[in-house]
Design a protein around this motif. Sequence first.
Motif, PDB file in Angstrom:
ATOM      1  N   PHE A  30       0.825  -1.209   0.000  1.00  0.00           N
ATOM      2  CA  PHE A  30       0.000   0.000   0.000  1.00  0.00           C
ATOM      3  C   PHE A  30       0.862   1.262   0.000  1.00  0.00           C
ATOM      4  CE2 PHE A  30      -3.540  -2.560   2.215  1.00  0.00           C
ATOM      5  CZ  PHE A  30      -4.154  -2.822   1.000  1.00  0.00           C
ATOM      6  N   LEU A  31       1.968   1.238   0.716  1.00  0.00           N
ATOM      7  CA  LEU A  31       2.861   2.392   0.745  1.00  0.00           C
ATOM      8  C   LEU A  31       3.399   2.671  -0.647  1.00  0.00           C
ATOM      9  CD1 LEU A  31       4.529   4.540   2.251  1.00  0.00           C
ATOM     10  CD2 LEU A  31       6.232   2.768   2.709  1.00  0.00           C
ATOM     11  N   GLU A  32       3.832   1.632  -1.339  1.00  0.00           N
ATOM     12  CA  GLU A  32       4.376   1.815  -2.684  1.00  0.00           C
ATOM     13  C   GLU A  32       3.316   2.336  -3.644  1.00  0.00           C
ATOM     14  OE1 GLU A  32       6.672   2.532  -5.453  1.00  0.00           O
ATOM     15  OE2 GLU A  32       7.607   1.605  -3.711  1.00  0.00           O
ATOM     16  N   GLN A  33       2.069   1.925  -3.434  1.00  0.00           N
ATOM     17  CA  GLN A  33       0.972   2.365  -4.296  1.00  0.00           C
ATOM     18  C   GLN A  33       0.411   3.722  -3.883  1.00  0.00           C
ATOM     19  OE1 GLN A  33      -1.780  -0.936  -4.079  1.00  0.00           O
ATOM     20  NE2 GLN A  33      -0.766  -2.026  -5.754  1.00  0.00           N
ATOM     21  N   ASP A  34       1.012   4.356  -2.886  1.00  0.00           N
ATOM     22  CA  ASP A  34       0.620   5.677  -2.413  1.00  0.00           C
ATOM     23  C   ASP A  34      -0.709   5.673  -1.667  1.00  0.00           C
ATOM     24  OD1 ASP A  34       1.625   8.319  -2.201  1.00  0.00           O
ATOM     25  OD2 ASP A  34       0.096   9.034  -3.589  1.00  0.00           O
ATOM     26  N   ARG A  35      -1.080   4.523  -1.119  1.00  0.00           N
ATOM     27  CA  ARG A  35      -2.277   4.421  -0.271  1.00  0.00           C
ATOM     28  C   ARG A  35      -1.795   4.529   1.178  1.00  0.00           C
ATOM     29  NH1 ARG A  35      -4.829  -0.926  -3.023  1.00  0.00           N
ATOM     30  NH2 ARG A  35      -6.343  -0.752  -1.301  1.00  0.00           N
ATOM     31  N   LEU A  36      -1.500   5.761   1.572  1.00  0.00           N
ATOM     32  CA  LEU A  36      -0.722   5.989   2.783  1.00  0.00           C
ATOM     33  C   LEU A  36      -1.459   5.641   4.070  1.00  0.00           C
ATOM     34  CD1 LEU A  36       1.056   9.348   1.799  1.00  0.00           C
ATOM     35  CD2 LEU A  36       1.760   6.979   1.346  1.00  0.00           C
ATOM     36  N   GLU A  37      -2.740   5.973   4.166  1.00  0.00           N
ATOM     37  CA  GLU A  37      -3.491   5.672   5.385  1.00  0.00           C
ATOM     38  C   GLU A  37      -3.597   4.165   5.591  1.00  0.00           C
ATOM     39  OE1 GLU A  37      -7.238   7.626   5.563  1.00  0.00           O
ATOM     40  OE2 GLU A  37      -6.407   9.639   5.350  1.00  0.00           O
ATOM     41  N   GLU A  38      -3.895   3.438   4.520  1.00  0.00           N
ATOM     42  CA  GLU A  38      -3.987   1.981   4.622  1.00  0.00           C
ATOM     43  C   GLU A  38      -2.627   1.377   4.975  1.00  0.00           C
ATOM     44  OE1 GLU A  38      -6.892   0.355   1.322  1.00  0.00           O
ATOM     45  OE2 GLU A  38      -5.956   2.223   0.644  1.00  0.00           O
ATOM     46  N   ALA A  39      -1.580   1.941   4.417  1.00  0.00           N
ATOM     47  CA  ALA A  39      -0.232   1.447   4.715  1.00  0.00           C
ATOM     48  C   ALA A  39       0.068   1.584   6.200  1.00  0.00           C
ATOM     49  CB  ALA A  39       0.798   2.221   3.891  1.00  0.00           C
ATOM     50  N   ASN A  40      -0.203   2.758   6.749  1.00  0.00           N
ATOM     51  CA  ASN A  40       0.066   3.000   8.172  1.00  0.00           C
ATOM     52  C   ASN A  40      -0.735   2.037   9.054  1.00  0.00           C
ATOM     53  OD1 ASN A  40       1.255   4.765  10.322  1.00  0.00           O
ATOM     54  ND2 ASN A  40      -0.913   5.178  10.738  1.00  0.00           N
ATOM     55  N   GLU A  41      -2.001   1.844   8.730  1.00  0.00           N
ATOM     56  CA  GLU A  41      -2.867   0.964   9.513  1.00  0.00           C
ATOM     57  C   GLU A  41      -2.338  -0.472   9.525  1.00  0.00           C
ATOM     58  OE1 GLU A  41      -7.437  -0.821   9.298  1.00  0.00           O
ATOM     59  OE2 GLU A  41      -6.916   0.990   8.161  1.00  0.00           O
ATOM     60  N   HIS A  42      -1.984  -0.994   8.363  1.00  0.00           N
ATOM     61  CA  HIS A  42      -1.531  -2.386   8.280  1.00  0.00           C
ATOM     62  C   HIS A  42      -0.153  -2.568   8.910  1.00  0.00           C
ATOM     63  CE1 HIS A  42      -4.609  -4.524   5.953  1.00  0.00           C
ATOM     64  NE2 HIS A  42      -4.865  -3.358   5.393  1.00  0.00           N
ATOM     65  N   LEU A  43       0.723  -1.608   8.756  1.00  0.00           N
ATOM     66  CA  LEU A  43       2.060  -1.734   9.349  1.00  0.00           C
ATOM     67  C   LEU A  43       1.996  -1.767  10.869  1.00  0.00           C
ATOM     68  CD1 LEU A  43       3.960   0.703   6.959  1.00  0.00           C
ATOM     69  CD2 LEU A  43       4.324  -1.768   7.122  1.00  0.00           C
ATOM     70  N   LEU A  44       1.206  -0.865  11.443  1.00  0.00           N
ATOM     71  CA  LEU A  44       1.088  -0.829  12.904  1.00  0.00           C
ATOM     72  C   LEU A  44       0.371  -2.066  13.430  1.00  0.00           C
ATOM     73  CD1 LEU A  44       0.245   2.946  13.501  1.00  0.00           C
ATOM     74  CD2 LEU A  44       2.448   1.788  13.769  1.00  0.00           C
ATOM     75  N   GLN A  45      -0.665  -2.508  12.715  1.00  0.00           N
ATOM     76  CA  GLN A  45      -1.380  -3.709  13.135  1.00  0.00           C
ATOM     77  C   GLN A  45      -0.470  -4.929  13.038  1.00  0.00           C
ATOM     78  OE1 GLN A  45      -5.565  -4.332  12.033  1.00  0.00           O
ATOM     79  NE2 GLN A  45      -4.962  -6.316  11.173  1.00  0.00           N
TER      80      GLN A  45
END
Length: 342
Positions: A30-45
């Motif tokens: 998600f981070l690479e695809q520029d979906r930043l909010e989703e990236a942050n959520e999944h990384l922290l989870q």
Amino acid sequence: GKADIAAVLDNPEQELPALGSLDIVLGCVFLEQDRLEEANEHLLQGLNLMGGRMNPHYLMAAYFALFRLCEILGDSDGAMKYLDRLETVWPDTSFCTRGLRAAHSLRISPEDPTVRVEARSWCEDYSSLVDHGKHTPGMGPFGAADAYYPASLTWVKIQIALGAPQHVFSYLDRQLEAAEANGLDSRIIEISLCQALAWRAQREPVRTQEALERALSTALPGGYVRTFDQSPALTQLLIEAAQQGFHREYVERILSSLAETGSPSWVQAKSAGQSVQTSFGESLSEREVEVLRLIAQGATNSEIAKHLVITVGTVKSHVNHILRKLGAHNRTEAVAHARRLG
């Protein structure tokens, strides 16, 4: 929450860390695809689910991704915080995290003498640690093997930023060969972009364009975005690629993402006027680029003057400057040189 998921699993102590690893992989995508909010959520989870049973590879991937996410959002303090956390739980990675700190500072303050001294010092220390080009990807001292590739890529980027691209070609050539042999698209993209920047610094426009085209062609099917957010020089190459029409829609999407988040690379490239660097070290102004485009379309001096609402004498002055900067003897040669430069 974590307790709710654990309640429905047969072996939560084994399965929760595995689910956490999957979340981290998704976060990186998600981070690479520029979906930043989703990236942050999944990384922290993912970090939460892995808990104390952390797989070192996914732990490092998560903290590197969160560091990058903070960089994108302009949160330097947050970026440094995640590098600090990684060093705390895995001290063996400090040779890499120090390089990432140096590269981050150099990206934000490229002309700061103190920043440049530290970046150069880290490069020297890291060079004494490894012999670039002879390490198999993923191999290295036990416990920190996966940190060597990102560290070496950081070393490459800093060398280019410090004006020493001649040191990186051998390493990049070997890494590209290995990445292509193993079908590692992400590495092909990253290495090709570094090659494009190194060749640009060496004033080799044809090789620059070849490397950039390889990166874009490899990245397009997967929708890569943030890999291209590196430096004003790369942003300028992307602007020129869009002007040329190469993967225009895709490149413009990348540039739009950089603009929306206020990327330092975008801001610095815009402040530089989006000039086109010639192989002789001089830049064409935006007006000179406009004149050159009209010349390429077959317009006469009078037609150019009418289109741009300037005098014929001014057009002739622009044409003379363009010929000099491109090292061309006539208009046809100037157009040919400009197309070669992208």
